[in-house]
Design an enzyme around this catalytic site. Structure first.
Site, PDB file in Angstrom:
ATOM      1  N   HIS A   1     -25.060  22.731 -85.297  1.00 27.41           N
ATOM      2  CA  HIS A   1     -25.244  23.150 -86.687  1.00 27.41           C
ATOM      3  C   HIS A   1     -23.987  23.845 -87.191  1.00 27.41           C
ATOM      4  O   HIS A   1     -23.535  24.815 -86.600  1.00 27.41           O
ATOM      5  CB  HIS A   1     -26.446  24.095 -86.814  1.00 27.41           C
ATOM      6  CG  HIS A   1     -27.750  23.360 -86.883  1.00 27.41           C
ATOM      7  ND1 HIS A   1     -28.900  23.922 -87.376  1.00 27.41           N
ATOM      8  CD2 HIS A   1     -28.062  22.092 -86.538  1.00 27.41           C
ATOM      9  CE1 HIS A   1     -29.880  23.026 -87.327  1.00 27.41           C
ATOM     10  NE2 HIS A   1     -29.404  21.922 -86.810  1.00 27.41           N
TER      11      HIS A   1
ATOM     12  N   TYR B   1     -33.226  31.272 -93.340  1.00 29.20           N
ATOM     13  CA  TYR B   1     -33.666  32.669 -93.222  1.00 29.20           C
ATOM     14  C   TYR B   1     -34.069  33.110 -94.628  1.00 29.20           C
ATOM     15  O   TYR B   1     -33.228  33.134 -95.529  1.00 29.20           O
ATOM     16  CB  TYR B   1     -32.523  33.555 -92.732  1.00 29.20           C
ATOM     17  CG  TYR B   1     -32.135  33.351 -91.283  1.00 29.20           C
ATOM     18  CD1 TYR B   1     -31.322  32.291 -90.887  1.00 29.20           C
ATOM     19  CD2 TYR B   1     -32.550  34.237 -90.295  1.00 29.20           C
ATOM     20  CE1 TYR B   1     -30.952  32.117 -89.561  1.00 29.20           C
ATOM     21  CE2 TYR B   1     -32.186  34.077 -88.961  1.00 29.20           C
ATOM     22  CZ  TYR B   1     -31.386  33.009 -88.604  1.00 29.20           C
ATOM     23  OH  TYR B   1     -31.018  32.845 -87.293  1.00 29.20           O
TER      24      TYR B   1
ATOM     25  N   PRO C   1     -34.753  39.611 -83.139  1.00 31.59           N
ATOM     26  CA  PRO C   1     -34.306  38.222 -83.076  1.00 31.59           C
ATOM     27  C   PRO C   1     -33.584  37.698 -84.322  1.00 31.59           C
ATOM     28  O   PRO C   1     -33.095  36.568 -84.311  1.00 31.59           O
ATOM     29  CB  PRO C   1     -35.610  37.438 -82.860  1.00 31.59           C
ATOM     30  CG  PRO C   1     -36.680  38.328 -83.396  1.00 31.59           C
ATOM     31  CD  PRO C   1     -36.226  39.726 -83.186  1.00 31.59           C
TER      32      PRO C   1
ATOM     33  N   LYS D   1     -29.305  36.740 -81.264  1.00 24.61           N
ATOM     34  CA  LYS D   1     -28.283  37.243 -80.340  1.00 24.61           C
ATOM     35  C   LYS D   1     -28.768  37.528 -78.917  1.00 24.61           C
ATOM     36  O   LYS D   1     -27.942  37.693 -78.007  1.00 24.61           O
ATOM     37  CB  LYS D   1     -27.652  38.528 -80.909  1.00 24.61           C
ATOM     38  CG  LYS D   1     -26.799  38.292 -82.138  1.00 24.61           C
ATOM     39  CD  LYS D   1     -25.480  37.627 -81.767  1.00 24.61           C
ATOM     40  CE  LYS D   1     -24.762  37.009 -82.928  1.00 24.61           C
ATOM     41  NZ  LYS D   1     -24.743  35.541 -82.928  1.00 24.61           N
TER      42      LYS D   1
ATOM     43  N   TYR E   1     -22.424  35.541 -86.724  1.00 20.58           N
ATOM     44  CA  TYR E   1     -23.486  34.595 -86.369  1.00 20.58           C
ATOM     45  C   TYR E   1     -23.017  33.601 -85.306  1.00 20.58           C
ATOM     46  O   TYR E   1     -23.744  33.297 -84.371  1.00 20.58           O
ATOM     47  CB  TYR E   1     -23.978  33.860 -87.624  1.00 20.58           C
ATOM     48  CG  TYR E   1     -25.289  33.146 -87.381  1.00 20.58           C
ATOM     49  CD1 TYR E   1     -26.503  33.819 -87.506  1.00 20.58           C
ATOM     50  CD2 TYR E   1     -25.317  31.800 -87.013  1.00 20.58           C
ATOM     51  CE1 TYR E   1     -27.708  33.177 -87.264  1.00 20.58           C
ATOM     52  CE2 TYR E   1     -26.519  31.145 -86.768  1.00 20.58           C
ATOM     53  CZ  TYR E   1     -27.712  31.840 -86.902  1.00 20.58           C
ATOM     54  OH  TYR E   1     -28.906  31.208 -86.650  1.00 20.58           O
TER      55      TYR E   1
HETATM   56  C1  PHB Z   1     -35.720  30.304 -82.833  1.00 23.90           C
HETATM   57  O1  PHB Z   1     -35.502  29.105 -83.060  1.00 23.90           O
HETATM   58  O2  PHB Z   1     -36.633  30.657 -82.053  1.00 23.90           O
HETATM   59  C2  PHB Z   1     -34.898  31.313 -83.514  1.00 23.90           C
HETATM   60  C3  PHB Z   1     -33.820  30.899 -84.279  1.00 23.90           C
HETATM   61  C4  PHB Z   1     -33.039  31.826 -84.937  1.00 23.90           C
HETATM   62  C5  PHB Z   1     -33.340  33.158 -84.826  1.00 23.90           C
HETATM   63  C6  PHB Z   1     -34.392  33.589 -84.041  1.00 23.90           C
HETATM   64  C7  PHB Z   1     -35.185  32.656 -83.389  1.00 23.90           C
HETATM   65  O3  PHB Z   1     -32.574  34.065 -85.486  1.00 23.90           O
END
Ligand code: PHB
Ligand code: APR
Length: 397
Positions: free
Chosen positions: A75, A204, A296, A300, A388
């Site tokens: 990505h 997000y 989460p 990270k 990120y």
């Molecule tokens: C996930 O795919 O479980 C996931 C992806 C991004 C995040 C947290 C969890 O920031």
């Protein structure tokens, strides 16, 4: 009591323990892993799914990247949604060509387990009463029980890769550790479903009803999350209720496109920031979740575990190859520099994107305004992007 001997005793067969074991094995350094659970149990835990480039490179270095390189999704960006507004964070352009890899932690763990089996390196699953001893002496050892038999494992060093609830950190005297912690007043309700992703990148979403995240494991498997109050019960969330709430928090065009389906996993995880200092005690080294937890939101957790592994591996390599035992005492200090930067970013992403019930109206506006400032400024977007994709690994000297 049966006596065993190895160079590096590893407690815990999560991604930290397995990756450290693989790198050391490839370098001709002996390891033995003791794990409390069964392999099936370890693989049953659904965890994160975004790998930084540094971790991807480390997995390649360890020789366990074949399936990830074939099946993982690269990505080059992700999306931030603020109410109806959608902003693309072009990771690739903002970081001079860096990207992330979408590949589940479960799959990373599966690949590492297979590589360890093929290498014939020993793992004792379902080991109980695992206890490290003599960490402050030149002859540390680990005791445990397996199938009714007591074992003593003599070693040079012990790697505590046993996660947040493990025994390694707890075996260090309290007065030798300093704990830094923040518990957030909400959790993430996550579901896994065999549906196509709503968008080609992760989304997000900040919304006054609460945060939501659209993630994926593949082109046919999705992972979605909703911010929920800390005391929420998963039984109160039918699939229908989950999908309805997710749609309410997404921009309308995304909500309209969302493909729903039966969940194959549903669980609630609390959000916590936690760091223990130092990350070592004599010949015991804490790695990954045993030493630190991040919420989460910045993806990270797993990546920080990988950078600890890289640091410990590179130090141990110099110890065994060149006798550089002086480097051992620097492990914690080297790791913590990167750990705290990731803690900061994860805390910031969490603070910017979640709805805090207890924040007054002024604080809410300040958070909105801060996020808008970052996304409307190229410097701000760069700051988000470089964190990120992952800050560089620290050199060991
Ligand atoms: C996930 O795919 O479980 C996931 C992806 C991004 C995040 C947290 C969890 O920031
Ligand atoms: N004895 C032996 N093994 C233990 C013990 C114990 N007393 N306590 C825990 N373990 C095992 C757990 O069963 C687990 O398999 O240690 C392992 C730790 O694995 P993880 O919790 O996955 O931690 P880690 O390997 O550091 O992985 C990094 O970062 O943010 C997270 O999702 C991410 O889980 C990932 C973690």
């Amino acid at each position: 009591m049966k006596t065993l001997k190895t160079q590096v005793a590893i407690i815990g067969a999560g991604p930290s323990g397995l990756l450290l074991g693989q790198l050391l094995h490839n370098a001709g350094i002996d390891t033995l892993i003791v794990e409390r659970q069964t392999p099936e149990y370890v693989l049953g835990r659904i965890r994160a799914g975004v790998l930084e480039q540094g971790m991807v490179e480390l997995l390649r270095q360890a020789g366990v990247s074949r399936r990830m390189d074939a099946e993982g999704l690269v990505h080059g960006g992700f999306e931030l949604a603020l109410g109806e507004r959608r902003v693309h964070i072009d990771l690739h352009a903002l970081t001079g060509g860096r990207t992330v890899m979408i590949y589940g932690q479960t799959e990373v763990t599966r690949d590492l387990m297979a590589a360890r089996r093929e290498a014939g390196a020993p793992t004792f699953y379902q080991a109980s009463d695992v206890v490290p001893h003599g960490m402050k002496t030149a002859e540390p050892f680990v005791t445990f029980e397996k199938d009714g038999e007591l074992y003593r494992l003599d070693c040079d060093y012990i790697a505590g890769c046993d996660g947040f609830h493990g025994v390694a950190r707890q075996s260090i005297p309290n007065e030798c550790l300093k704990v830094f912690e923040r518990v957030y007043p909400f959790g993430w309700l996550g579901i896994l479903a065999d549906t196509p992703p709503v968008h080609e990148e992760l989304v997000y979403a900040r919304h006054e009803r609460g945060f939501a995240l659209c993630s994926m494991r593949s082109q046919t498997r999705t992972r979605y999350y909703l911010q929920v109050p800390a005391e929420e019960k998963v039984e109160d969330w039918s699939d229908q209720r989950f999908w309805d709430e997710l749609k309410a928090r997404l921009p309308q065009p995304l909500a309209n496109e969302l493909v729903t389906g039966p969940s194959i996993e549903k669980s609630i995880a609390p959000l916590r920031s936690f760091v223990v200092e130092p990350m070592q005690y004599g010949r015991l080294f804490l790695v990954g979740d045993a030493a630190h937890i991040v919420p989460p939101t910045g993806a990270k957790g797993l990546n920080l575990a990988a950078s600890d592994v890289s640091t410990l591996f590179n130090i141990l390599l110099k110890v065994y190859r060149d006798g550089r035992v002086d480097l051992l005492q620097r492990y914690s200090e080297i790791c913590l520099r990167r750990v705290w930067k990731a803690e900061r970013f994860s805390w910031w992403m969490t603070s910017m994107l979640h709805h805090f019930e207890d924040h007054d109206a002024f604080s809410q506006r300040i958070a909105e305004s801060e996020l808008e400032y970052f996304i409307d400024s190229e410097a701000g977007r760069k700051t988000i992007a470089e964190n990120y994709v992952g800050l560089p690994y620290e050199a060991i000297e």
